[in-house]
Design a protein around this motif. Structure first.
Motif, mmCIF file in Angstrom:
data_model
loop_
_atom_site.group_PDB
_atom_site.id
_atom_site.type_symbol
_atom_site.label_atom_id
_atom_site.label_comp_id
_atom_site.label_asym_id
_atom_site.label_seq_id
_atom_site.Cartn_x
_atom_site.Cartn_y
_atom_site.Cartn_z
ATOM 1 N N UNK A 252 0.853 -1.274 0.048
ATOM 2 C CA UNK A 252 -0.093 0.071 0.066
ATOM 3 C C UNK A 252 0.943 1.069 0.138
ATOM 4 N N UNK A 253 1.803 1.292 0.856
ATOM 5 C CA UNK A 253 2.823 2.367 0.904
ATOM 6 C C UNK A 253 3.641 2.660 -0.474
ATOM 7 N N UNK A 254 3.910 1.629 -1.247
ATOM 8 C CA UNK A 254 4.539 1.884 -2.405
ATOM 9 C C UNK A 254 3.560 2.422 -3.327
ATOM 10 N N UNK A 255 2.270 2.102 -3.722
ATOM 11 C CA UNK A 255 1.373 2.874 -4.361
ATOM 12 C C UNK A 255 1.341 4.425 -4.046
ATOM 13 N N UNK B 105 9.834 4.270 -2.102
ATOM 14 C CA UNK B 105 9.034 3.438 -2.841
ATOM 15 C C UNK B 105 10.077 2.000 -2.859
ATOM 16 N N UNK B 106 11.124 2.408 -3.338
ATOM 17 C CA UNK B 106 11.882 1.302 -3.498
ATOM 18 C C UNK B 106 12.210 0.517 -2.163
ATOM 19 N N UNK B 107 12.394 0.924 -1.170
ATOM 20 C CA UNK B 107 12.550 0.252 0.365
ATOM 21 C C UNK B 107 11.006 -0.362 0.636
ATOM 22 N N UNK B 108 10.000 0.262 0.054
ATOM 23 C CA UNK B 108 8.785 -0.555 0.460
ATOM 24 C C UNK B 108 8.702 -1.939 -0.176
ATOM 25 N N UNK B 109 9.034 -2.036 -1.386
ATOM 26 C CA UNK B 109 9.186 -3.199 -2.024
ATOM 27 C C UNK B 109 10.192 -4.107 -1.423
ATOM 28 N N UNK B 110 11.276 -3.583 -1.055
ATOM 29 C CA UNK B 110 12.456 -4.399 -0.522
ATOM 30 C C UNK B 110 11.748 -4.834 0.833
#
Length: 426
Positions: free
Chosen positions: A105-108, A191-196
């Motif tokens: 959710x944070x990534x979006x 956003x990259x860290x959220x996916x990580x």
């Protein structure tokens, strides 16, 4: 011969250091270490973003200082109500699903921030970002309590605090570089860290929600709405913790504006002060925790609040760089003492099957601080100046600290008289 002896000594030192690191790693459950690295990476990008949001909105979107501060406060107002049932999701469906969904959710949301061009866009996006954090953080704290025995929890939460402060030390300076190069890089990095985070949870985090037998679950199952009448110690603990986060939120909102009045290179000064605090905590957190374990919890809490009183007085009445370094030391020591102990108190108050709900509710203190501090702080700073703002916070901290000590003393006395809780499996 001397050279060989010297080399042997060096090899022995290196060997002992490696052995010590290995032992430290084994002291805590692997889940604790995964959360350490996830918290550190999330906080690095988080501290790159939040301190500069007010400046970003005022400079890039031509928003007023109050409107920009309101964009930070408004999500906390929404989260205040969300927290009453957010922890129930983790307690009911498990820690792992929440820890996967929240960062997605944070990534979006962060991708949306990269293309947002109106202030109201940030009101919406920051609210959604706050909701994802309000799902993720209580599940993290509850999971640590799930896997760590009571006597080690202060140390485990201290390790978590180290990760936060490493982020605090690195984030602001990286944020300055990213902001000057291209502000959108800050949103992209987070956003990259959220996916990580999603990938790490999927690969490394098991489900740890405690299971109880049907009979025990039926007899102790709480309602989703945890009323004030039956849980008033928790709500009073929350209320008396709000001033801590009011001070902290000044750092992330009005402090750069306050420093602008006293320093030409105020952004550099701000970055240095935040970095000093983060480095102090990262280096001293575990030694301070181990050293203070011989103290009674009430003594630790009282000293922590007194240090915050000193922080407010120094910032309000001696805004000189060297004095502000002393104030940052007071803040760092207070954070090292208070954060792990208060989290342990919450973990002791909660039954295993409602841990996430207790931690979610305890985070209301953070929401109240975020909701009130930026707007009130900016209004008081503009209207009355830094002496009234920080001096008033110091007086509030003294009163809250005295009351908090009395409350925690009563809570621990009651817990010591309770029979041992039934064991859980999981």
């Amino acid at each position: 011969m001397g050279k060989e002896s010297k080399h042997s000594f060096i090899y022995r030192v290196i060997g002992r250091a490696q052995s010590t690191v290995g032992k430290v790693h084994k002291w805590y459950h692997s889940v604790v270490w995964v959360h350490f690295w996830l918290t550190m990476s999330r906080c690095i990008t988080g501290f790159m973003l939040y301190p500069y949001l007010v400046i970003y909105m005022t400079e890039q979107l031509q928003a007023s200082a109050v409107a920009a501060a309101g964009a930070i406060s408004f999500p906390s107002f929404v989260a205040l109500f969300f927290k009453f049932w957010a922890g129930n999701i983790s307690d009911r469906f498990g820690r792992r699903p929440v820890l996967l969904i929240a960062p997605l959710m944070q990534f979006v949301v962060l991708i949306g921030m990269m293309v947002a061009y109106e202030v109201w866009h940030f009101y919406v996006l920051l609210t959604l970002n706050g909701l994802s954090a309000n799902l993720f953080i209580p599940a993290t704290h509850a999971q640590i309590a799930d896997v760590v025995p009571e006597e080690k929890r202060t140390e485990a939460y201290s390790l978590n605090n180290i990760a936060i402060n490493i982020g605090m030390s690195l984030g602001p300076l990286l944020g300055i570089a990213a902001y000057q190069l291209n502000p959108s890089l800050i949103f992209g990095g987070e956003a990259v860290v959220a996916l990580f985070t999603v990938a790490m949870v999927y690969m490394k985090i098991p489900e740890t929600l405690p299971r109880v037998d049907d009979r025990s679950k039926t007899s102790t199952k709480p309602s989703v709405w945890m009323g004030v009448a039956s849980h008033w110690p928790l709500y009073l603990l929350i209320l008396l913790s709000v001033p801590i986060f009011m001070v902290e939120m000044q750092m992330n909102s009005t402090l750069p504006l306050y420093l602008k009045e006293h320093f030409v290179d105020y952004l550099l000064v701000y970055g240095i002060l935040r970095t000093v605090t983060g480095v102090l905590t990262a280096v001293l957190q575990m030694p301070v925790t181990l050293w203070s374990e011989r103290w009674r919890t009430t003594h630790v809490i009282f000293v922590g609040y007194l240090l915050l009183v000193g922080y407010g007085l120094i910032y309000g009445f001696t805004p000189f760089f060297w004095a502000l370094l002393v104030a940052e030391f007071c803040w760092a020591m207070s954070d090292m003492l208070l954060a792990p102990r208060l989290k342990k108190v919450v973990s002791l108050m909660a039954e295993p099957q409602v841990r996430a709900r207790y931690f979610s509710l305890f985070d209301i203190s953070l929401s109240l601080g975020k909701m009130t501090a930026p707007v009130l702080g900016s209004v008081v700073l503009v209207s009355y100046g830094g002496q009234v703002l920080f001096g008033g916070l110091a007086a509030l901290m003294l009163l809250a600290g005295l009351l908090q000590v009395r409350l925690v003393s009563w809570i621990l006395a009651v817990k010591s008289k309770e029979p041992e809780a039934p064991k859980v499996a999981g």
